[in-house]
Scaffold this motif. Structure first.
Motif, short mmCIF file in Angstrom:
data_model
loop_
_atom_site.label_atom_id
_atom_site.label_comp_id
_atom_site.label_asym_id
_atom_site.label_seq_id
_atom_site.Cartn_x
_atom_site.Cartn_y
_atom_site.Cartn_z
N ASP A 107 0.82 -1.21 0.00
CA ASP A 107 0.00 0.00 0.00
C ASP A 107 0.85 1.27 0.00
N TRP A 108 2.17 1.13 0.25
CA TRP A 108 3.09 2.28 0.22
C TRP A 108 3.55 2.62 -1.19
N GLN A 110 4.41 3.13 -5.28
CA GLN A 110 3.92 3.82 -6.48
C GLN A 110 3.45 2.80 -7.52
N CYS A 129 5.32 6.08 -2.27
CA CYS A 129 4.50 7.22 -2.66
C CYS A 129 4.33 8.16 -1.47
N ASN A 131 2.09 10.21 -0.93
CA ASN A 131 0.69 10.37 -0.54
C ASN A 131 0.12 9.16 0.18
N SER A 132 0.94 8.12 0.35
CA SER A 132 0.48 6.90 1.01
C SER A 132 0.81 6.94 2.49
N SER A 133 0.49 5.85 3.19
CA SER A 133 0.79 5.77 4.63
C SER A 133 2.29 5.65 4.89
N CYS A 167 -1.67 5.10 -7.41
CA CYS A 167 -2.11 4.33 -6.25
C CYS A 167 -3.44 4.89 -5.73
N SER A 169 -4.17 6.15 -2.92
CA SER A 169 -4.01 7.42 -2.19
C SER A 169 -3.95 8.59 -3.15
#
Length: 700
Positions: A107-108, A110, A129, A131-133, A167, A169
Motif C-alpha cells: 500500500d506504500w 507507487q 508514494c 501520498n500513502s501511509s 495508487c 491514495s
C-alpha cells in the motif's frame, strides 16, 4: 550584526557510502571521522540505514520504524565527527525500497497507469508514494533521528517515477483536489494531464514541508535539504525547485554526476548547475553533488584531473561541493584530488564566502519550455531512461539549444548568469544589459510583458526559433508573444529538416565582423517569418535538391533579423541556431553570438593569449569591496576522462570599468600580480594557469 549561520560559510561535504550492515559492525567511528577530516571535509552526509538494494528497514540508529538495528553507529559516531569539526547531516533514503521489504507494504508503493507496482527503480526496486501511509512511517523515522545531536538531514528524494503515481491514495487525493479522475495516459494537450503534473509537484513539496516541520519541532537549529533538480525537465521526477525552496535551507542537485561516455557530458556541467541553483535558491546556499565515480561504474573513480575540474567549476560558480564515493575508495587518486581541493577551499574561505555573481548577460533557462515543449532528459540517478522520456512533439530541442548557447558564451569568455521564470522582475532585470533566450518556446503572458518592458526601457534581447510561440502550457499561439519585439509576423510555420542547406549574410552587419564566410550552413529547422519593422541581415537559401549541385538562390525567408524596440534592440534568429551550434560547433555561429553580445552589452573582462576552453566567472563580496575572478582551464588531451590539463602560460587579463582596483593576488599560485592601469581599465598578466586559479582583486 547577525552572526552568519554555519551553513552559509563554505562547505566541503563528504558522502562515503557505507557498506552493508555486516561490514558496518566492523567500522571504527574514530578512524572513519579522522579519514574525512584528513581529506578536508567539514560537513558530511552520513548514511544511517542499509540501502544496498533499496531500503529494507535496517537502521544504524534507534528508531521505532526499524525492523533491525545491528548497531547504533549514529550515537557512537557523532562525538567523533564533532570533535574534528565535522557537521553531520544524516542521509535519509526517501525514494527507494527493496522489493522484499516492499512486498510487506504494497500500500506504500507507487503504481503506474496500468495499475502495476513500479518495480524497476535503478533496474531493481520500488518507489514509495509520498501520498500513502509510507509518509507517516518515514516522518516517524525522521523524528527519531532528530533526537540525536545531528546538525541536519539530507533527503535523497522523494520522487515520482515518470509513469506514476496511480495508487489509491493519489487517486483519492487528486479527486478531492480537482474533482476528476487521474488522466490515464500522457497527453500534453489535456488539461487533466497538466493538472497531474502540478499535482505531482505539489505532493513532493507538501512532503518536504512536513519533513521540515517534523525535524525542526524536535531540533530547531538543524537544517534540511533534498536532492533537487538541475538543468533538465523537472516533470519526470516531479521536483520543481522553486516550489521546494520555502521548506529547505540549502538547494542542491546532481550537477557533478558524469555518466558513461564522458564525451557526451558538457565540460562545464557543474557550473551550469551551480548557476541555475543560485538563480533559484533565493539567497540560500547551494550545493553541487559531485560523484567521484564514472557513473554508472560506481566502484571506479574518475581521474584526479576530472575531479579537480568538477570541484573548480562548482566553486567558480558560487556553489559548495559534495563529493560522494564508496568508503573503500577513499585513498584512490580521485579522492586525494578531492582532498586537495577541499583544503584549498578551507584555506581561502574568507574569499569564497558570501559572494554574488557579477554579470551583464543573463541566459534564460525556461523551466516551462523544458516541461511543455521538448527537451532532452539526460541520464541521472532518478531518470536512468534518459532521452526516452523526452517529448518528441516539436522540431526543436530546448535542452540542446540551451547547451549550445551556454557553450558559445563560455567559449567567447563572456561573463553571464542564468535566469529562470521567477527572475523576470524589474528589480532583477535592471542589472542586465542583455537577455539570451535560446528557443524559450513556452512563455507566459506575464513574462512576455516583462521582457517587452525590459527591452522598451533599453534592455537587449537575443532570441531564436520558436521563442514565445507557445503559452506556458505549450499551447500554440496565433503569433509569438514577442513578435513585436522581434519585428516580425509568422508565415506558414516551421520548415525543414535542412541537412545540406545554407543561409547567407547580406550587407555588412556588425554581427558578421570577422566571419570566415558569408555563405554558412543553416540551422536544421527554420520558422517562416515576415519582417515588419526588423532589418534582415541573413536569408535562408532555397532548399538543396541533393549534394554536389550548385547552391540555390536566396529564398524570401529571413534567417537572422535585427529590430529596434523602444530604447532597446533584439537580434532574432529564425531557426534552431543554438541547437545546431551544440551539435556541430560551427565557429562562425559562435562569432555571430560573440559579436552580438559585444554590441549589446558591456564587456566586463577580456582574455588574451587564451584558448576558448577557459571559463571565466566574476563574483563580488560587496561588504569587503572585493572582486573575485575564477578561471577554470578545461584544456585537456582531446578525450575524456581528462587525465592531464595543458597549462596555459602568460595570460593577459583586462577588466573594463574597474579602475579602483589596487591589488591582485592569485590564490593557488600564492602570488601578487602587477597591475597596469589605462583609463577605466586595469590589466595584469597571469604567468601560468593549471586547472584552476582564483584571483582576488581589491578594493572593488
Amino acid at each position: 550584526m547577525a552572526v552568519k549561520q554555519w551553513w552559509h560559510k563554505p562547505l566541503t561535504i563528504a558522502d562515503f557510502t557505507l557498506p552493508d550492515a555486516e561490514e558496518v559492525l566492523r567500522i571504527n567511528p574514530a578512524e572513519l571521522a579522522e579519514a574525512k577530516s584528513m581529506l578536508g571535509f567539514n560537513t558530511e552526509h552520513l548514511g544511517c540505514s542499509d540501502v544496498w538494494g533499496g531500503e529494507k528497514g535496517v537502521f544504524y540508529f534507534q528508531t521505532r520504524i526499524a525492523s533491525q538495528v545491528p548497531r547504533d553507529l549514529l550515537k557512537e559516531y557523532l562525538p567523533e565527527a564533532h570533535r574534528r569539526g565535522i557537521r553531520v547531516l544524516v542521509y535519509y533514503n526517501v525514494h527507494w525500497i527493496n522489493p522484499e521489504f516492499g512486498r510487506h507494504h504494497e500500500d506504500w508503493l507507487q503504481v503506474d497507469s496500468e495499475g502495476r507496482i513500479i518495480s524497476n527503480l535503478y533496474g531493481y526496486g520500488n518507489a514509495p508514494c509520498v501520498n500513502s501511509s509510507w509518509r507517516e512511517w518515514s516522518l516517524k523515522g525522521l523524528e527519531d533521528m532528530a533526537s540525536y545531536d545531528i546538525d541536519g538531514v539530507f533527503l535523497d528524494g522523494p520522487i515520482f517515477a515518470p509513469d506514476a503515481c496511480y495508487c489509491i491514495s493519489c487517486r483519492e487525493k487528486f479527486g478531492r483536489k480537482y474533482g476528476s479522475n487521474l488522466p490515464r495516459w500522457e497527453d500534453w494537450d489535456d488539461p487533466a494531464w497538466r493538472q497531474f503534473i502540478d499535482f505531482r509537484y505539489d505532493s513532493i513539496a507538501e512532503y518536504l514541508k512536513d519533513a521540515e516541520k517534523t525535524l525542526k519541532r524536535v531540533r530547531p537549529n538543524a537544517i534540511i535539504y533534498m536532492n533537487s533538480t538541475g538543468l533538465w525537465p523537472a516533470w519526470p521526477a516531479a521536483r520543481e525547485n522553486r516550489r521546494l525552496m520555502p521548506y529547505q535551507d540549502i538547494l542542491g542537485a546532481e550537477g557533478g554526476f558524469l555518466y558513461y561516455d564522458l564525451r557526451s557530458e558538457p565540460l562545464w556541467k557543474p557550473g551550469m548547475t551551480a548557476k541555475l541553483l543560485e538563480a533559484q535558491s533565493g539567497g540560500k546556499p547551494t550545493v553541487v553533488f559531485i560523484a567521484g565515480a564514472n557513473k554508472g561504474w560506481d566502484e571506479y573513480l574518475l581521474t584526479a584531473g576530472e575531479t579537480r575540474l568538477l570541484y573548480a567549476d562548482t566553486i567558480a560558480n558560487g556553489a559548495n561541493p559534495w563529493y560522494g564515493i564508496p568508503l573503500a575508495l577513499k585513498n584512490r587518486p580521485g579522492a586525494l584530488a578531492a582532498g586537495e581541493m577541499n583544503r584549498f577551499i578551507l584555506r581561502n574561505a574568507e574569499y569564497l564566502e558570501g559572494t554574488m555573481p557579477l554579470a551583464k548577460v543573463g541566459l534564460f533557462w525556461s523551466a516551462r519550455t523544458a516541461d511543455f515543449y521538448r527537451a532532452s532528459v539526460p541520464v541521472t540517478d532518478f531518470t536512468p531512461q534518459g532521452e526516452k522520456l523526452g517529448r518528441r512533439a516539436a522540431a526543436g530541442n530546448f535542452y540542446e539549444s540551451f547547451l549550445g548557447c551556454y557553450e558559445a558564451l563560455v567559449r567567447s569568455h563572456i561573463v553571464f548568469t542564468i535566469l529562470d521564470e521567477d527572475s523576470f522582475k524589474p528589480e532583477v532585470l535592471h542589472g542586465y544589459d542583455l537577455i539570451m533566450a535560446p528557443n524559450c518556446a513556452c512563455i507566459s503572458k506575464s513574462i512576455v510583458e516583462a521582457i517587452k518592458e525590459y527591452v522598451k526601457n533599453g534592455g537587449n534581447l537575443i532570441a531564436s526559433f520558436e521563442c514565445s510561440r507557445y503559452d506556458e502550457y505549450g499551447g500554440l499561439l496565433a503569433e509569438p508573444g514577442l513578435a513585436e519585439v522581434f519585428g516580425v509576423k509568422t508565415g506558414r510555420g516551421v520548415f525543414g529538416p535542412m541537412m545540406l542547406d545554407y543561409m547567407s549574410v547580406v550587407g555588412n552587419p556588425a554581427v558578421a565582423e570577422g566571419l570566415s564566410a558569408t555563405l554558412l550552413p543553416c540551422p536544421t529547422y527554420g520558422l517562416e517569418v515576415i519582417p515588419k519593422t526588423s532589418e534582415v541581415i541573413a536569408f535562408f537559401h532555397e532548399k538543396m535538391p541533393s549534394r554536389y549541385v550548385k547552391v540555390p538562390s536566396l529564398s524570401k525567408n529571413p534567417a537572422i533579423l535585427m529590430n529596434n524596440y523602444g530604447k532597446g534592440c533584439c537580434l532574432y534568429i529564425a531557426g534552431n541556431f543554438f541547437e545546431h551550434y551544440y551539435s556541430y560547433h560551427n565557429p562562425d555561429y559562435r562569432r555571430i553570438i560573440d559579436n552580438a553580445v559585444r554590441l549589446m552589452s558591456r564587456r566586463l573582462v577580456t582574455l588574451e593569449n587564451c584558448p576558448q576552453s577557459i571559463e571565466i566567472t566574476l563574483r563580488h563580496q560587496h561588504s569587503k569591496r572585493r572582486l573575485v575572478m575564477h578561471l577554470v582551464n578545461f584544456t585537456g588531451e582531446m578525450t575524456r576522462p581528462i587525465e592531464s590539463i595543458m597549462p596555459m602560460r602568460d595570460l593577459r587579463i583586462s577588466l573594463h570599468g574597474f579602475k579602483s582596483i589596487k591589488r591582485a593576488k592569485a590564490l593557488r599560485l600564492n602570488m601578487e600580480l602587477l597591475l597596469e592601469n589605462a583609463g577605466e581599465d586595469v590589466s595584469f598578466r597571469l604567468p601560468i594557469l593549471r586547472e584552476y586559479e582564483v584571483i582576488v582583486l581589491e578594493p572593488f
